[in-house]
Design an enzyme around this catalytic site. Structure first.
Site, PDB file in Angstrom:
ATOM      1  N   GLU A 414       0.862  -1.095   0.126  1.00 27.54           N
ATOM      2  CA  GLU A 414       0.010  -0.150   0.084  1.00 27.54           C
ATOM      3  C   GLU A 414       0.742   1.223  -0.006  1.00 27.54           C
ATOM      4  O   GLU A 414       0.560   2.061   0.764  1.00 27.54           O
ATOM      5  CB  GLU A 414      -1.083  -0.077   1.178  1.00 27.54           C
ATOM      6  CG  GLU A 414      -1.929  -1.109   1.059  1.00 27.54           C
ATOM      7  CD  GLU A 414      -3.034  -0.813   2.161  1.00 27.54           C
ATOM      8  OE1 GLU A 414      -2.768  -0.230   3.018  1.00 27.54           O
ATOM      9  OE2 GLU A 414      -4.095  -1.788   1.894  1.00 27.54           O
ATOM     10  N   TYR A 469     -11.431  -2.800   0.184  1.00 24.02           N
ATOM     11  CA  TYR A 469     -12.259  -3.053   1.341  1.00 24.02           C
ATOM     12  C   TYR A 469     -13.747  -2.457   1.004  1.00 24.02           C
ATOM     13  O   TYR A 469     -14.312  -1.747   2.000  1.00 24.02           O
ATOM     14  CB  TYR A 469     -11.667  -2.377   2.504  1.00 24.02           C
ATOM     15  CG  TYR A 469     -10.737  -3.154   2.964  1.00 24.02           C
ATOM     16  CD1 TYR A 469     -10.823  -4.438   3.983  1.00 24.02           C
ATOM     17  CD2 TYR A 469      -9.325  -3.126   2.858  1.00 24.02           C
ATOM     18  CE1 TYR A 469      -9.835  -5.098   4.294  1.00 24.02           C
ATOM     19  CE2 TYR A 469      -8.464  -3.658   3.317  1.00 24.02           C
ATOM     20  CZ  TYR A 469      -8.640  -4.874   4.123  1.00 24.02           C
ATOM     21  OH  TYR A 469      -7.442  -5.606   4.399  1.00 24.02           O
ATOM     22  N   GLU A 505      -5.921  -8.325  -0.382  1.00 20.70           N
ATOM     23  CA  GLU A 505      -6.572  -8.128   0.996  1.00 20.70           C
ATOM     24  C   GLU A 505      -7.909  -7.689   0.520  1.00 20.70           C
ATOM     25  O   GLU A 505      -8.292  -7.070  -0.245  1.00 20.70           O
ATOM     26  CB  GLU A 505      -6.035  -7.012   1.685  1.00 20.70           C
ATOM     27  CG  GLU A 505      -4.524  -7.463   2.359  1.00 20.70           C
ATOM     28  CD  GLU A 505      -4.013  -6.236   3.159  1.00 20.70           C
ATOM     29  OE1 GLU A 505      -5.179  -5.440   3.699  1.00 20.70           O
ATOM     30  OE2 GLU A 505      -2.859  -5.936   3.361  1.00 20.70           O
ATOM     31  N   TRP A 550      -7.986 -10.915   4.300  1.00 24.23           N
ATOM     32  CA  TRP A 550      -7.478 -10.173   5.328  1.00 24.23           C
ATOM     33  C   TRP A 550      -8.433 -10.530   6.550  1.00 24.23           C
ATOM     34  O   TRP A 550      -9.287  -9.694   6.527  1.00 24.23           O
ATOM     35  CB  TRP A 550      -7.200  -8.712   5.128  1.00 24.23           C
ATOM     36  CG  TRP A 550      -6.259  -8.224   6.265  1.00 24.23           C
ATOM     37  CD1 TRP A 550      -6.726  -7.390   7.117  1.00 24.23           C
ATOM     38  CD2 TRP A 550      -4.685  -8.231   6.423  1.00 24.23           C
ATOM     39  NE1 TRP A 550      -5.678  -7.017   7.836  1.00 24.23           N
ATOM     40  CE2 TRP A 550      -4.450  -7.250   7.345  1.00 24.23           C
ATOM     41  CE3 TRP A 550      -3.982  -8.982   5.776  1.00 24.23           C
ATOM     42  CZ2 TRP A 550      -3.144  -7.309   7.935  1.00 24.23           C
ATOM     43  CZ3 TRP A 550      -2.467  -9.308   6.047  1.00 24.23           C
ATOM     44  CH2 TRP A 550      -2.254  -8.234   7.025  1.00 24.23           C
TER      45      TRP A 550
END
Length: 599
Positions: A414, A469, A505, A550
């Site tokens: 990231e 996410y 993730e 994740w």
């Protein structure tokens, strides 16, 4: 650097156990010059932060001191004595009696020093190690130290996991011959039904008449190939390949022979396999591979990041139970014992560097800022940080290059890959990684702030890895919107780069035991539904070749209000109890193992 092993010419004395221990403020000046003035002891390997019910240790910023007395075996006369630390987080100064013998920067890779001139076979010496847990803008991972309103030092960093310190891996001394093998590099190819093992040995200066020999043995000890010289290729007829889920390891035995006597011998486990990227697929042994598994952490109660063989075995058994075939060493190199075990168990590994937190834009988002500069002369991370990053990559690849389980290098997690300066920062590091190891593809884990049309470095890499996410940090509690946005995102990457995509993730926090009849973040049910939604999207995108949830288990994080006793995105709790999502993953992955990875 070769891992210490007991052979016919080498011996190892492990120094793990209880050491005298205390913090810098308690031990006085130059504590290495005498026995530490403390009754406190700490185990090695283990992080020290959670051992004592005292915030001075939990929140310590600075140097912690370890000390013990070591007796050198009397039979080591006439040999070289090497001292090795498998890791010291994040910087170490090592003293033998009153003498500083080595310093090292970097908390996740090993280092060693020849202490022959400082010790005597059969005698004792005082071993003192100062371990500094401070992170700076030029360390990997980066951080900064400031002073709070009460005058106390405070460590700041841009990664989520807790900054555990200390000696989290083993310490040892070893006896080695003066005339010895110092390093081995092995690469493998497949030629029809044969395997080709190319080797390159580094030795100390050899005396006249010394000869380098190499043999390749099967698992039952049968010699199937041999060669001489420091470089060469050995052909293995009817080779048995190292395969995911079906590991087979040969043993390469390198020797130095003089006057008919073996002067040094070192065995290395070798798996014959190939890895390549072709189009939008990752191929292992020429066959497409679909990654199922986790991002993990070296994290457990009390021990922190301390390596523990019981947790090692249990974690692998839990991964096997879920049907996982792989994991990423997020976000730093793990203990080498983990990779040895993965080699033997046939688990595929993406080896990741400790370059996490190279992203000021994340903090800017929290603070409402719109413009920040992460890289370059005006940013926080410039040439000095990149030099430290390069040094870390050299040590990482030097340690792990021979592990067949590692099929890819991830050189950062990231980073601010939208920052225009990111390209000048990363292009030399990608080139260095390929120079150090031309046999494995290279990737990095992209963060959502850099999309397919704004990321400035993704084209440099072989595989697109993205952390996403939707449904958690974005589209919270709205899985329908999250599904649409995730699919559009992935299709953008697919159309722009035509490369394999690993979703490195994805997941959601869940409190074990919290359930709800309707969507409710933090419940086990919402975590399960979110993961299932992602997997529906993966199955619609041809270029997606992997899914790493994740995280494998809950882990301790920095003490912020968003983290109640750590990060709860684990499929398992921190003490390894399964949440509901673990059973859902088991159902999917055990069926996928046949559908996408047929034998």
């Amino acid at each position: 650097m070769l891992t210490p092993k007991i052979t016919s010419t080498r011996e190892v004395l492990n120094l793990d156990g209880l050491w005298r221990f205390d913090l810098d403020a308690a031990v006085g000046e130059e504590p290495w010059r005498a026995t530490l003035r403390t009754t406190r002891e700490a185990p090695v390997p283990a992080s020290y932060n959670d051992l004592f019910p005292d915030p001075r240790f939990r929140d310590h910023v600075g140097v912690a001191w370890y000390q013990r007395t070591v007796r050198v075996p009397h039979g080591w006369r006439g040999t070289r004595v090497m001292l090795r630390l498998d890791a010291a987080t994040h910087e170490a100064a090592v003293y033998v009696d009153d003498d500083l013998v080595v310093t090292h920067v970097g908390g996740y890779t090993p280092f060693e020093v020849d202490i022959t001139g400082h010790v005597t076979a059969g005698g004792e010496f005082r071993l003192t190690i100062g371990v500094d847990n401070r992170l700076t803008p030029s360390s990997i991972p980066p951080g900064s130290v400031d002073t709070d309103s009460l005058g106390r030092p405070r460590q700041r960093y841009m990664h989520d996991f807790f900054n555990y310190g200390g000696l989290a891996r083993s310490v040892s001394i070893q006896s080695v011959p003066a005339e010895r093998i110092d390093d081995i590099t092995v690469t493998t190819e497949i030629d029809g039904t044969s395997g080709l093992v190319s080797y390159d040995l580094v030795t100390t200066d050899l005396t006249p008449g010394a000869e380098v020999r190499l043999r390749v043995l099967t698992a039952d000890g049968t010699v199937v190939g041999a060669s001489s010289g420091s470089r060469g290729v050995v052909e293995i007829p009817d080779v048995r390949l190292w395969r995911p889920g079906a590991a087979y390891l040969y043993t390469v035995v390198a020797e130095i022979v003089r006057d008919g006597e073996v002067r040094d011998s070192y065995p290395l486990a070798v798996g014959v396999r190939t890895v390549e990227v072709r189009g939008n697929r990752v191929l292992i042994n020429g066959e497409p591979f679909y990654f199922t598994g986790f991002g993990k952490h070296e994290d457990s109660p009390v021990r922190g990041k301390g390596h523990d063989p019981a947790y090692l075995v249990h974690d692998f058994e839990l991964m096997r139970w879920t049907g996982a075939n792989s994991f990423r060493t997020s976000h730093y190199p793990y203990a080498e014992e983990v990779l040895d075990y993965a080699d033997r168990q046939g688990i595929v590994v993406i080896g990741e560097a400790a370059a996490v937190g190279l992203n000021l834009a994340i903090a800017a988002g929290y603070l409402g800022q719109t413009e920040v500069t992460t890289f370059g002369p005006r940013g926080a991370f410039g040439d000095t940080t990149r030099d430290a990053h390069a040094a870390h990559l050299r040590e990482l690849i030097a340690r792990d290059k021979n592990h067949p389980s590692i099929v890819m290098w991830s050189i950062a997690n990231e980073p601010d890959s939208r920052d225009p300066g990111a390209r000048d920062y990363f292009a030399p590091l990608v080139s260095l990684t390929r120079e150090l190891d031309p046999t494995r593809p290279v990737t990095y884990a992209n963060m959502i702030l850099a999309q397919h049309d704004t990321d400035v470095i993704a084209d440099l890499f072989d595989v697109v890895s993205i952390n996403r996410y939707y449904g958690w940090y974005q589209d919270t509690n709205d899985l329908a919107a999250a599904e649409a946005h995730l699919e559009a995102d992935l299709r953008g990457w697919e159309a722009s780069f035509h490369k394999p995509i690993i979703v490195s993730e994805f997941g959601a926090d869940a409190i074990a035991g919290l359930h709800a009849a309707v969507d409710q973040p933090w419940s086990e049910d919402y975590q399960t539904a979110l993961v299932a939604m992602y997997q529906r999207v993966f199955d619609r995108i041809d270029s997606v070749v992997g899914e790493h949830v994740w995280a494998f288990a809950d882990f301790q994080a920095m003490p912020i209000t968003q983290r109640v006793d750590g990060n709860k995105k684990g499929v398992f709790t921190r003490d390894r109890r399964p949440k509901a999502v673990a059973h859902a993953l088991r159902a999917r992955w055990t069926s996928l193992s046949q559908a996408k990875n047929p034998e």
